[in-house]
Design a protein around this motif. Structure first.
Motif, PDB file in Angstrom:
ATOM      1  N   GLN A  49       6.018  76.664  17.974  1.00  0.00           N
ATOM      2  CA  GLN A  49       4.604  76.404  18.273  1.00  0.00           C
ATOM      3  C   GLN A  49       3.982  75.444  17.262  1.00  0.00           C
ATOM      4  OE1 GLN A  49       3.428  80.623  18.434  1.00  0.00           O
ATOM      5  NE2 GLN A  49       2.906  80.320  20.587  1.00  0.00           N
ATOM      6  N   MET A  50       4.387  75.540  16.011  1.00  0.00           N
ATOM      7  CA  MET A  50       3.860  74.623  15.000  1.00  0.00           C
ATOM      8  C   MET A  50       4.344  73.192  15.264  1.00  0.00           C
ATOM      9  SD  MET A  50       1.803  76.117  12.852  1.00  0.00           S
ATOM     10  CE  MET A  50       1.841  75.142  11.342  1.00  0.00           C
ATOM     11  N   LYS A  51       5.551  73.041  15.768  1.00  0.00           N
ATOM     12  CA  LYS A  51       6.039  71.708  16.147  1.00  0.00           C
ATOM     13  C   LYS A  51       5.203  71.145  17.289  1.00  0.00           C
ATOM     14  CE  LYS A  51      10.907  72.140  14.740  1.00  0.00           C
ATOM     15  NZ  LYS A  51      12.321  72.177  15.212  1.00  0.00           N
ATOM     16  N   LEU A  52       4.860  72.005  18.254  1.00  0.00           N
ATOM     17  CA  LEU A  52       3.999  71.562  19.357  1.00  0.00           C
ATOM     18  C   LEU A  52       2.624  71.151  18.839  1.00  0.00           C
ATOM     19  CD1 LEU A  52       4.845  74.234  22.090  1.00  0.00           C
ATOM     20  CD2 LEU A  52       5.548  71.830  22.043  1.00  0.00           C
ATOM     21  N   LEU A  53       2.138  71.869  17.829  1.00  0.00           N
ATOM     22  CA  LEU A  53       0.849  71.522  17.231  1.00  0.00           C
ATOM     23  C   LEU A  53       0.893  70.109  16.648  1.00  0.00           C
ATOM     24  CD1 LEU A  53      -2.007  72.451  16.106  1.00  0.00           C
ATOM     25  CD2 LEU A  53      -0.760  72.979  13.999  1.00  0.00           C
ATOM     26  N   ILE A  54       1.945  69.786  15.935  1.00  0.00           N
ATOM     27  CA  ILE A  54       2.070  68.446  15.351  1.00  0.00           C
ATOM     28  C   ILE A  54       2.185  67.392  16.450  1.00  0.00           C
ATOM     29  CG2 ILE A  54       3.580  66.958  13.974  1.00  0.00           C
ATOM     30  CD1 ILE A  54       4.131  69.295  12.158  1.00  0.00           C
ATOM     31  N   SER A  55       2.938  67.698  17.495  1.00  0.00           N
ATOM     32  CA  SER A  55       3.088  66.739  18.587  1.00  0.00           C
ATOM     33  C   SER A  55       1.756  66.478  19.282  1.00  0.00           C
ATOM     34  CB  SER A  55       4.113  67.267  19.604  1.00  0.00           C
ATOM     35  OG  SER A  55       5.393  67.376  19.020  1.00  0.00           O
ATOM     36  N   GLN A  56       0.972  67.534  19.523  1.00  0.00           N
ATOM     37  CA  GLN A  56      -0.341  67.359  20.136  1.00  0.00           C
ATOM     38  C   GLN A  56      -1.279  66.586  19.202  1.00  0.00           C
ATOM     39  OE1 GLN A  56      -1.766  67.915  23.111  1.00  0.00           O
ATOM     40  NE2 GLN A  56       0.266  68.463  23.884  1.00  0.00           N
ATOM     41  N   SER A  57      -1.172  66.862  17.918  1.00  0.00           N
ATOM     42  CA  SER A  57      -2.007  66.156  16.942  1.00  0.00           C
ATOM     43  C   SER A  57      -1.690  64.669  16.949  1.00  0.00           C
ATOM     44  CB  SER A  57      -1.775  66.738  15.542  1.00  0.00           C
ATOM     45  OG  SER A  57      -2.120  68.108  15.502  1.00  0.00           O
ATOM     46  N   ASP A  58      -0.413  64.343  17.025  1.00  0.00           N
ATOM     47  CA  ASP A  58       0.032  62.951  17.092  1.00  0.00           C
ATOM     48  C   ASP A  58      -0.581  62.254  18.308  1.00  0.00           C
ATOM     49  OD1 ASP A  58       1.429  60.584  16.791  1.00  0.00           O
ATOM     50  OD2 ASP A  58       3.289  61.383  17.620  1.00  0.00           O
ATOM     51  N   ARG A  59      -0.618  62.961  19.432  1.00  0.00           N
ATOM     52  CA  ARG A  59      -1.109  62.379  20.683  1.00  0.00           C
ATOM     53  C   ARG A  59      -2.598  62.085  20.642  1.00  0.00           C
ATOM     54  NH1 ARG A  59      -3.615  63.980  25.211  1.00  0.00           N
ATOM     55  NH2 ARG A  59      -3.826  66.119  24.433  1.00  0.00           N
ATOM     56  N   ILE A  60      -3.386  62.982  20.059  1.00  0.00           N
ATOM     57  CA  ILE A  60      -4.845  62.856  20.162  1.00  0.00           C
ATOM     58  C   ILE A  60      -5.476  62.098  18.990  1.00  0.00           C
ATOM     59  CG2 ILE A  60      -5.045  64.923  21.568  1.00  0.00           C
ATOM     60  CD1 ILE A  60      -5.903  66.487  19.151  1.00  0.00           C
ATOM     61  N   LEU A  61      -4.713  61.831  17.919  1.00  0.00           N
ATOM     62  CA  LEU A  61      -5.277  61.087  16.798  1.00  0.00           C
ATOM     63  C   LEU A  61      -5.429  59.608  17.138  1.00  0.00           C
ATOM     64  CD1 LEU A  61      -3.491  62.528  13.623  1.00  0.00           C
ATOM     65  CD2 LEU A  61      -5.948  62.547  14.078  1.00  0.00           C
ATOM     66  N   THR A  62      -6.489  59.013  16.620  1.00  0.00           N
ATOM     67  CA  THR A  62      -6.664  57.570  16.761  1.00  0.00           C
ATOM     68  C   THR A  62      -5.602  56.840  15.952  1.00  0.00           C
ATOM     69  OG1 THR A  62      -8.178  57.530  14.875  1.00  0.00           O
ATOM     70  CG2 THR A  62      -9.157  57.825  17.058  1.00  0.00           C
ATOM     71  N   ASN A  63      -5.460  55.529  16.169  1.00  0.00           N
ATOM     72  CA  ASN A  63      -4.422  54.770  15.462  1.00  0.00           C
ATOM     73  C   ASN A  63      -4.618  54.748  13.952  1.00  0.00           C
ATOM     74  OD1 ASN A  63      -3.021  54.135  17.813  1.00  0.00           O
ATOM     75  ND2 ASN A  63      -4.208  52.262  18.162  1.00  0.00           N
ATOM     76  N   ASP A  64      -5.846  54.966  13.509  1.00  0.00           N
ATOM     77  CA  ASP A  64      -6.104  55.051  12.071  1.00  0.00           C
ATOM     78  C   ASP A  64      -6.489  56.475  11.664  1.00  0.00           C
ATOM     79  OD1 ASP A  64      -8.510  55.078  13.397  1.00  0.00           O
ATOM     80  OD2 ASP A  64      -9.544  53.746  12.001  1.00  0.00           O
ATOM     81  N   GLY A  65      -6.023  57.450  12.457  1.00  0.00           N
ATOM     82  CA  GLY A  65      -6.378  58.846  12.213  1.00  0.00           C
ATOM     83  C   GLY A  65      -5.548  59.497  11.119  1.00  0.00           C
ATOM     84  N   MET A  66      -6.055  60.610  10.640  1.00  0.00           N
ATOM     85  CA  MET A  66      -5.412  61.353   9.555  1.00  0.00           C
ATOM     86  C   MET A  66      -5.351  62.830   9.911  1.00  0.00           C
ATOM     87  SD  MET A  66      -6.671  61.720   5.579  1.00  0.00           S
ATOM     88  CE  MET A  66      -6.277  60.048   5.096  1.00  0.00           C
ATOM     89  N   PHE A  67      -4.303  63.496   9.414  1.00  0.00           N
ATOM     90  CA  PHE A  67      -4.084  64.918   9.666  1.00  0.00           C
ATOM     91  C   PHE A  67      -3.868  65.608   8.320  1.00  0.00           C
ATOM     92  CE2 PHE A  67      -0.918  68.047  11.911  1.00  0.00           C
ATOM     93  CZ  PHE A  67      -1.801  69.089  11.682  1.00  0.00           C
TER      94      PHE A  67
END
Length: 489
Positions: A380-398
């Motif tokens: 589930q944590m891997k899915l969280l990172i994948s979803q975060s990658d998808r919704i972040l802007t090109n200059d986004g930060m996590f």
């Protein structure tokens, strides 16, 4: 207000005022969050926290005119965040407290009357045996201590058959880490006298308008630990310095559902009033501006300000967020099996009468009934990172606040080696700004979290160059994560 600096990250302030009003196990210093909001987002950008916790980040965002999305499976987290964004006026809160006091203070105090008409403030129990009663003197501050009489025991026993009216049945699991059992009920955590008096308070709260109702419900949950049978009686203080004292002192409720043999039962009204007065003082010294809230993510996207605070499974809700929408994700997920937040919040959620969906929590739990295993947590944590990658802007930060001693708990970061466009930028340590009984005293207790910084590939080098002045900054993943060291080679 002065801008938060890099130096402030390494010297977090202690929690005070509004931010110290309610206990929550996932609280982290706001300095690091504020620094990144100020320096890496702009007005109307959207900040997301998929594990909302205490919700302190919501006010930090909205006060700086950033839009905000907060998600949590814990209903109490949602209520606390909504409270932070819609604070009552101090004068209205004070007037409502006075009205509640007039209506029920005497009724509650009547349940603690001693044979000579005094009002007990603290009852010292050794198991099921009442050994001492304390009450406040008419003059002076030192407590008066008396032995209980037959009258006091009969008064207490008159509530043994009491059945709660305003609190839903609580669901507990067998978890030795927090001393809970599936056979446990709310009656194991409170005396029946305390539950009777909590019901009286809830009767009054239900009559209030929504903003005040929420504030007083959280006042009640905030003070409920001290109302319970889980308040330790502290003895032998000073024994580590060979200066042992026979004095018995009042402790507090700590993490878990520990019911010590020697414990205090404290006058419910005193607990409630003390916490309400603390909130009142905080309200006097803070901007009680009401922040705009939206019922859905779509409504937020159509506006240039406000927040959407959503109760539910973060993975499902994040799937509804359009691609390249979020500028900053800042979150503190459950760290493996360190703290089972939802199980610990069940006492509060039962008082709030909120329904809880335990199966939706991303956590490793020692409760066998829940079947929350490490492999599923990592997936589930891997899915969280994948979803975060998808919704972040090109200059986004996590930003992810995380720590764990075992290597396996870090394995979710392996997803960065494959299809993710997110890149590890660096990490820095974050000391807790509030002292914790658990952190201070538990053998092997972790003293800090690691703040892991990720960014989209095209922006990662730029961020790395700007952040290397943070104290303790490192471009190497934490040593516990030796399984994923290839990520930074």
């Amino acid at each position: 207000m002065a801008a938060t600096t890099i130096k402030d990250i390494s010297n977090p302030d202690t929690y005070k005022g509004l931010y110290s009003f309610h206990k929550y196990w996932g609280k982290k210093p706001t300095e690091s969050i504020t620094f990144f909001i100020q320096n890496y987002t702009e007005s109307t950008d959207i900040v997301l926290d998929p594990f909302l916790g205490s919700g302190l980040i919501s006010r930090e965002c909205l006060s700086k005119r950033r839009r905000f999305i907060g998600i949590d499976v814990n209903p109490h987290s949602i209520e606390h965040t909504n409270f932070l964004l819609d604070l009552p006026e101090a004068s209205l809160f004070r007037d409502a407290l006075k009205s509640i006091e007039i209506n029920i203070k005497q009724k509650i105090n009547d349940t603690y009357h001693t044979s000579d008409g005094k009002i007990g403030s603290h009852y010292l129990w050794s198991g099921k045996n009442l050994s001492k009663i304390w009450f406040k003197p008419e003059i002076g501050r030192s407590k008066v201590e008396i032995d209980p009489s037959r009258f006091d025991l009969e008064n207490f026993n008159s509530f043994t058959q009491y059945k709660i009216r305003n609190i839903r049945d609580a669901t507990f699991f067998t978890n030795s880490r927090i001393n809970s059992s599936s056979q446990m009920s709310i009656y194991d955590l409170f005396t029946s006298r305390a539950l009777h008096n909590i019901d009286l308070i809830l009767d009054e709260i239900k009559l209030l308008p929504d903003t005040l109702k929420r504030a007083f419900l959280l006042t009640l949950t905030s003070s409920s630990g001290q109302m319970s049978s889980m308040v330790f009686a502290i003895t032998n203080r000073g024994k580590t310095k060979q200066q042992t004292s026979n004095k018995i002192e009042v402790g507090s409720w700590v993490i878990g559902y520990w019911r010590p043999e020697l414990h205090f039962e404290i006058n419910v009204w005193n607990c409630f009033e003390s916490r309400a007065n603390k909130l009142y003082k905080a309200l006097l010294n803070i901007n009680t501006h009401k922040y705009l809230q939206h019922e859905s993510i779509n409504a937020l996207l159509e506006n240039k300000q406000g927040a959407a605070i959503l109760n539910g499974d973060c993975l499902s809700i994040m799937k509804t967020i359009p691609e390249k929408t979020i500028k900053l994700i800042c979150t503190d997920p459950p760290h493996g099996d360190r703290i089972p937040y939802l199980e610990l919040s069940e006492m509060w959620n039962s008082i709030l009468n909120e329904e809880v969906y335990f199966e939706r929590e991303i956590v490793i739990s020692n409760a066998k009934e829940r079947n929350k295993k490490k492999d599923e947590y990592i997936r589930q944590m891997k899915l969280l990172i994948s979803q975060s990658d998808r919704i972040l802007t090109n200059d986004g930060m996590f930003l992810m606040y995380f720590n764990a001693r075992d290597k396996q708990s870090w394995r979710f970061l392996e997803v960065l080696e494959s299809s993710s466009d997110l890149k590890f930028v660096g990490t820095f340590p974050m000391e807790y700004s509030a002292n914790s009984v658990v952190q201070d005293n538990r053998k092997g207790g972790l003293k800090t979290d690691c703040v892991l910084v990720f960014a989209k590939k095209e922006a990662s080098i730029k961020f790395q160059q700007k952040l290397n002045k943070i104290s303790g900054w490192s471009t190497s993943l934490p040593k516990a994560n030796s399984a994923s060291q290839s990520l930074i080679r």
